[in-house]
Design an enzyme around this catalytic site. Structure first.
Site, PDB file in Angstrom:
ATOM      1  N   GLU A 248      34.109  25.868  -6.922  1.00 39.29           N
ATOM      2  CA  GLU A 248      34.917  24.955  -7.749  1.00 39.29           C
ATOM      3  C   GLU A 248      35.566  25.732  -8.876  1.00 39.29           C
ATOM      4  O   GLU A 248      34.970  26.693  -9.391  1.00 39.29           O
ATOM      5  CB  GLU A 248      34.014  23.860  -8.351  1.00 39.29           C
ATOM      6  CG  GLU A 248      33.488  22.880  -7.336  1.00 39.29           C
ATOM      7  CD  GLU A 248      32.733  21.713  -7.998  1.00 39.29           C
ATOM      8  OE1 GLU A 248      32.686  21.630  -9.235  1.00 39.29           O
ATOM      9  OE2 GLU A 248      32.189  20.892  -7.240  1.00 39.29           O
ATOM     10  N   LYS A 250      36.356  26.820 -12.439  1.00 39.51           N
ATOM     11  CA  LYS A 250      35.598  26.715 -13.693  1.00 39.51           C
ATOM     12  C   LYS A 250      36.612  26.496 -14.815  1.00 39.51           C
ATOM     13  O   LYS A 250      37.271  27.428 -15.272  1.00 39.51           O
ATOM     14  CB  LYS A 250      34.776  27.981 -13.941  1.00 39.51           C
ATOM     15  CG  LYS A 250      33.891  27.873 -15.189  1.00 39.51           C
ATOM     16  CD  LYS A 250      33.011  29.097 -15.348  1.00 39.51           C
ATOM     17  CE  LYS A 250      31.913  28.919 -16.380  1.00 39.51           C
ATOM     18  NZ  LYS A 250      32.334  28.479 -17.688  1.00 39.51           N
ATOM     19  N   ARG A 255      32.558  20.605 -22.012  1.00 42.55           N
ATOM     20  CA  ARG A 255      31.751  19.861 -21.040  1.00 42.55           C
ATOM     21  C   ARG A 255      31.379  18.510 -21.651  1.00 42.55           C
ATOM     22  O   ARG A 255      30.910  18.451 -22.778  1.00 42.55           O
ATOM     23  CB  ARG A 255      30.481  20.634 -20.724  1.00 42.55           C
ATOM     24  CG  ARG A 255      29.607  19.940 -19.695  1.00 42.55           C
ATOM     25  CD  ARG A 255      28.381  20.791 -19.402  1.00 42.55           C
ATOM     26  NE  ARG A 255      27.664  20.264 -18.263  1.00 42.55           N
ATOM     27  CZ  ARG A 255      26.862  21.001 -17.491  1.00 42.55           C
ATOM     28  NH1 ARG A 255      26.707  22.273 -17.732  1.00 42.55           N
ATOM     29  NH2 ARG A 255      26.225  20.449 -16.480  1.00 42.55           N
ATOM     30  N   ARG A 270      28.016  19.203 -24.696  1.00 37.42           N
ATOM     31  CA  ARG A 270      27.143  20.177 -24.037  1.00 37.42           C
ATOM     32  C   ARG A 270      25.771  20.232 -24.714  1.00 37.42           C
ATOM     33  O   ARG A 270      24.755  20.413 -24.082  1.00 37.42           O
ATOM     34  CB  ARG A 270      27.857  21.541 -24.107  1.00 37.42           C
ATOM     35  CG  ARG A 270      27.049  22.783 -23.944  1.00 37.42           C
ATOM     36  CD  ARG A 270      26.874  23.093 -22.483  1.00 37.42           C
ATOM     37  NE  ARG A 270      26.321  24.419 -22.271  1.00 37.42           N
ATOM     38  CZ  ARG A 270      25.082  24.784 -22.552  1.00 37.42           C
ATOM     39  NH1 ARG A 270      24.240  23.938 -23.080  1.00 37.42           N
ATOM     40  NH2 ARG A 270      24.675  26.015 -22.283  1.00 37.42           N
ATOM     41  N   GLU A 299      34.751  18.379 -17.191  1.00 39.56           N
ATOM     42  CA  GLU A 299      35.230  19.326 -18.179  1.00 39.56           C
ATOM     43  C   GLU A 299      36.519  18.722 -18.723  1.00 39.56           C
ATOM     44  O   GLU A 299      37.413  18.326 -17.970  1.00 39.56           O
ATOM     45  CB  GLU A 299      35.466  20.681 -17.495  1.00 39.56           C
ATOM     46  CG  GLU A 299      35.670  21.820 -18.430  1.00 39.56           C
ATOM     47  CD  GLU A 299      34.392  22.425 -19.047  1.00 39.56           C
ATOM     48  OE1 GLU A 299      33.269  21.975 -18.712  1.00 39.56           O
ATOM     49  OE2 GLU A 299      34.541  23.326 -19.875  1.00 39.56           O
ATOM     50  N   PHE A 339      33.049  17.042 -12.132  1.00 39.10           N
ATOM     51  CA  PHE A 339      32.388  17.954 -11.201  1.00 39.10           C
ATOM     52  C   PHE A 339      31.003  17.486 -10.763  1.00 39.10           C
ATOM     53  O   PHE A 339      30.376  18.116  -9.925  1.00 39.10           O
ATOM     54  CB  PHE A 339      32.348  19.391 -11.740  1.00 39.10           C
ATOM     55  CG  PHE A 339      31.650  19.564 -13.067  1.00 39.10           C
ATOM     56  CD1 PHE A 339      30.276  19.632 -13.127  1.00 39.10           C
ATOM     57  CD2 PHE A 339      32.382  19.675 -14.237  1.00 39.10           C
ATOM     58  CE1 PHE A 339      29.625  19.806 -14.339  1.00 39.10           C
ATOM     59  CE2 PHE A 339      31.743  19.848 -15.458  1.00 39.10           C
ATOM     60  CZ  PHE A 339      30.355  19.912 -15.509  1.00 39.10           C
ATOM     61  N   ARG A 416      18.708  26.475 -15.730  1.00 36.18           N
ATOM     62  CA  ARG A 416      19.720  27.434 -15.292  1.00 36.18           C
ATOM     63  C   ARG A 416      19.169  28.063 -14.029  1.00 36.18           C
ATOM     64  O   ARG A 416      18.096  28.671 -14.055  1.00 36.18           O
ATOM     65  CB  ARG A 416      19.933  28.492 -16.378  1.00 36.18           C
ATOM     66  CG  ARG A 416      21.130  29.384 -16.136  1.00 36.18           C
ATOM     67  CD  ARG A 416      21.277  30.414 -17.235  1.00 36.18           C
ATOM     68  NE  ARG A 416      21.690  29.860 -18.512  1.00 36.18           N
ATOM     69  CZ  ARG A 416      22.926  29.507 -18.833  1.00 36.18           C
ATOM     70  NH1 ARG A 416      23.898  29.640 -17.946  1.00 36.18           N
ATOM     71  NH2 ARG A 416      23.197  29.035 -20.027  1.00 36.18           N
ATOM     72  N   LYS A 422      28.065  31.180 -11.577  1.00 41.05           N
ATOM     73  CA  LYS A 422      29.427  31.311 -12.102  1.00 41.05           C
ATOM     74  C   LYS A 422      29.950  32.712 -11.846  1.00 41.05           C
ATOM     75  O   LYS A 422      29.195  33.684 -11.896  1.00 41.05           O
ATOM     76  CB  LYS A 422      29.493  30.917 -13.571  1.00 41.05           C
ATOM     77  CG  LYS A 422      28.664  31.696 -14.523  1.00 41.05           C
ATOM     78  CD  LYS A 422      28.904  31.194 -15.953  1.00 41.05           C
ATOM     79  CE  LYS A 422      27.797  31.667 -16.854  1.00 41.05           C
ATOM     80  NZ  LYS A 422      27.950  31.281 -18.231  1.00 41.05           N
TER      81      LYS A 422
END
Ligand code: ATP
Length: 583
Positions: A248, A250, A255, A270, A299, A339, A416, A422
């Site tokens: 996707e 970025k 966010r 965020r 986003e 997203f 994470r 990413k």
């Protein structure tokens, strides 16, 4: 429970620099707390009145606190101010003055009364609010002992700073109520889904571990965001994701987690601050596009309405004002690129795999020029991944987020992990990404900069030990305006010794409590004899440091210090750097 008891614990916690001792003291405190007070004691101990996402603050400045104290003691404000300057802290000044005057408290304070009064102060707003807040606070001061006054003053001015993070509190909760620190994982999961540590503590005390395991997401309460790992080599990204992934764009914006229940909307940043009032236009667009109850993630970027082109991240910063007017809405029109979807009409989707969540988004969202889905392509070879990456850059994005299509590709709240990777490439350096580091200290400059900051000591975060470990000393990339701005921002966070959660060999001229996160780039990561990041983990007697560090100009106000790049991530980047050179 008497407030005096809480104040005694605060004094002991403040005196320790060892995290183990700090956790031990918290365990003792939590065990002693009556069940109906546990959430309140948790909030108070982390210096808050309610979870951060509620936006509830005391809004009680130091001046008002000084005035309230002076009135209670029957002295003038100047004499209080003098003591504050002399002792460098309002709490210490209050304690000393109470002792010197032999102040006789009129009654005693319970934790319940303190909490309820502080809550009322936080909720008081509008005309005459300051007077009312001060009257309420004076009621507490009139019943306080010298030790209590110290902590009441620090609490109301939001400078309690006992130095413990969420992870220390969760460790202590696990030990106090389950007898085993390993159970922190369950507590952490409940926290990731609810973002409310007080609530989690209450569920744990009232319903035990089973209750904690049953905590679910709820519309209106933010879910801690899922985060991506980083990799710089496309072939390895594909390998890691099983040869195929959903790549996707970025987008480089803000966010936002958007919640809807009927006509009620909440927008969270965020770092889970309530930013609903900042984007009334976005709420209207979402209302039109998704006629359901939902929690979605997107986003938000500023676009050029004529061409639809995405504007650079800096343009969006013009929308970060206290009061958003029609001018802001028209001058900086925003669009949302969705997203993820976490919840739809009563159904929790976080345990569904990503392909299913994406299909749901495609099914329920009516796309317009202001609400769209993140551009995506399923890729299974390096050439396609590279081509799509270049297309993303051309379209004004930072790179790609490559997402796992596997059965287990759930929404991992607050984690994470490698379900999202990413891919942002910086050809100028050997780093796979920029670092978001916390300012923990500063050094005075020389020559023209004498008496002012010349450089800053920057640290990463280690969630395991709940510590900040140094990575570099940065003095380049700052403009004269940046230095002024930094001095202004950091002046309220200055402390006279190294913060207990900062692990540093280097001794700074000025120390700060971990607060501000800055984006830092550099040439490469190297072994370091002076930085404590990853100490002894790759080489005995060495840590990892960043060579030729430079401020990118980006202040990460959207990140709390605990959201900074972690020690583990830096370690991984270091290992990847070696791999990258080998390719
Ligand atoms: P960064 O500094 O790169 O924004 P971060 O720590 O905020 O990093 P990461 O998990 O490292 O977050 O990177 C994912 C971030 O990228 C998300 O927080 C989100 O803001 C942004 N983003 C943009 N487009 C997407 C997308 N299509 N899917 C997921 N995240 C996206």
């Amino acid at each position: 429970m008497e407030y005096k008891r809480l104040a005694e614990f605060y004094a002991k916690i403040e005196a320790t620099t060892s995290r183990t001792q700090m956790t031990g003291l918290l365990v003792e405190l939590f065990k002693e707390t009556p069940p109906e007070l546990i959430d309140k004691v948790v909030y108070l101990s982390v210096g808050r009145i309610a979870p951060e996402y509620t936006g509830l603050d005391y809004n009680f400045g130091e001046k008002l606190a000084i005035r309230s104290l002076a009135e209670i003691l029957g002295i003038d404000e100047h004499s209080v101010e003098e003591r504050v300057v002399e002792l460098g802290d309002l709490g210490d000044a209050g304690q000393k003055l109470y002792e010197e005057k032999g102040f006789q408290p009129k009654g005693s304070l319970s934790v319940k009364e303190v909490y309820e009064t502080l809550l009322e102060i936080a909720k008081t707003s509008g005309v005459g609010a300051l007077k009312k807040k001060s009257e309420l606070f004076k009621k507490l001061l009139s019943k306080a002992t010298p030790l209590e006054v110290k902590y009441l003053l620090r609490t109301i001015t939001e400078k309690l700073r006992l130095g413990m993070g969420d992870n220390t509190v969760m460790d202590a909760l696990a030990v106090a109520f389950t007898g085993d620190q390993k159970n922190r994982v369950h507590i952490e999961r409940a926290y990731n889904l609810s973002s409310d540590l007080g609530y989690v503590a209450r569920v744990l005390v009232e319903k035990g571990l089973e209750g904690i395991k049953a905590v679910k997401i709820e519309v209106g309460r933010p879910v801690r965001p899922m985060l991506a790992e980083r990799m710089a080599i496309p072939s390895l990204i594909l390998k890691k994701l099983g040869g195929r992934c959903g790549a996707e764009y970025k987008y480089d914006g803000e966010r936002i987690q958007a919640h809807r229940k009927g006509d009620e909307f909440w927008l969270y940043s965020r770092r889970l601050e309530n930013i609903t009032h900042q984007f009334p236009d976005l709420i209207e667009f979402l209302k039109e596009s998704i006629p359901h109850d939902f929690i979605v993630e997107l986003e938000c970027v500023v676009i050029d309405p004529a061409s639809g082109q995405i504007q650079p991240f800096q343009v969006l910063m013009n929308r970060k004002v206290k009061y958003v007017s029609r001018y802001h809405i028209l001058k900086y029109p925003v669009a949302g690129f969705l997203f993820d979807i976490l919840y739809l009409d009563g159904e929790d989707l976080t345990l569904k795999p990503y392909p299913e969540r994406r299909e749901t988004l495609e099914r329920v969202v009516k796309t317009t020029d202001r609400v769209n889905l993140a551009t995506r392509k399923i890729v299974d070879n390096v050439e396609d991944l590279e081509a799509f990456f270049h297309q993303a850059i051309e379209d004004g994005c930072e790179g790609l987020v490559c997402k796992s299509l596997a059965e287990n590709s759930i929404y991992e709240a607050g984690k994470r992990g490698f379900l999202w990777i990413k891919y942002k490439r910086d050809y100028k350096s050997h780093l796979a990404d920029t670092l978001d580091l916390v300012v923990v200290g500063a050094f005075y400059g020389k020559g023209q900069r004498a008496g002012h900051f010349g450089s800053l000591l920057m640290a990463c975060y280690d969630p395991e030990t709940d510590q900040f470990k140094t990575v570099c000393k940065v003095g380049t990339g700052f403009t004269e305006d940046d230095f002024k701005k930094l001095e202004e921002i950091l002046k309220d966070h200055r402390i006279d010794h190294r913060h207990p959660r900062v692990n540093s060999i280097i001794s700074a001229d000025i120390w700060f409590e971990p607060f501000l996160v800055l984006e830092i780039t550099g040439a490469e990561l190297t072994y370091s004899p002076v930085h404590t990041c990853a100490w002894d983990k790759v080489k005995p007697g060495r840590g990892l440091g960043l060579r030729f560090p430079r401020f990118t100009g980006r202040y990460r106000f959207d990140k709390r210090p605990e959201d900074a790049t972690t020690e583990r991530e830096i370690l991984e980047m270091f290992l990847q750097q070696k791999q990258y050179r080998a390719v």
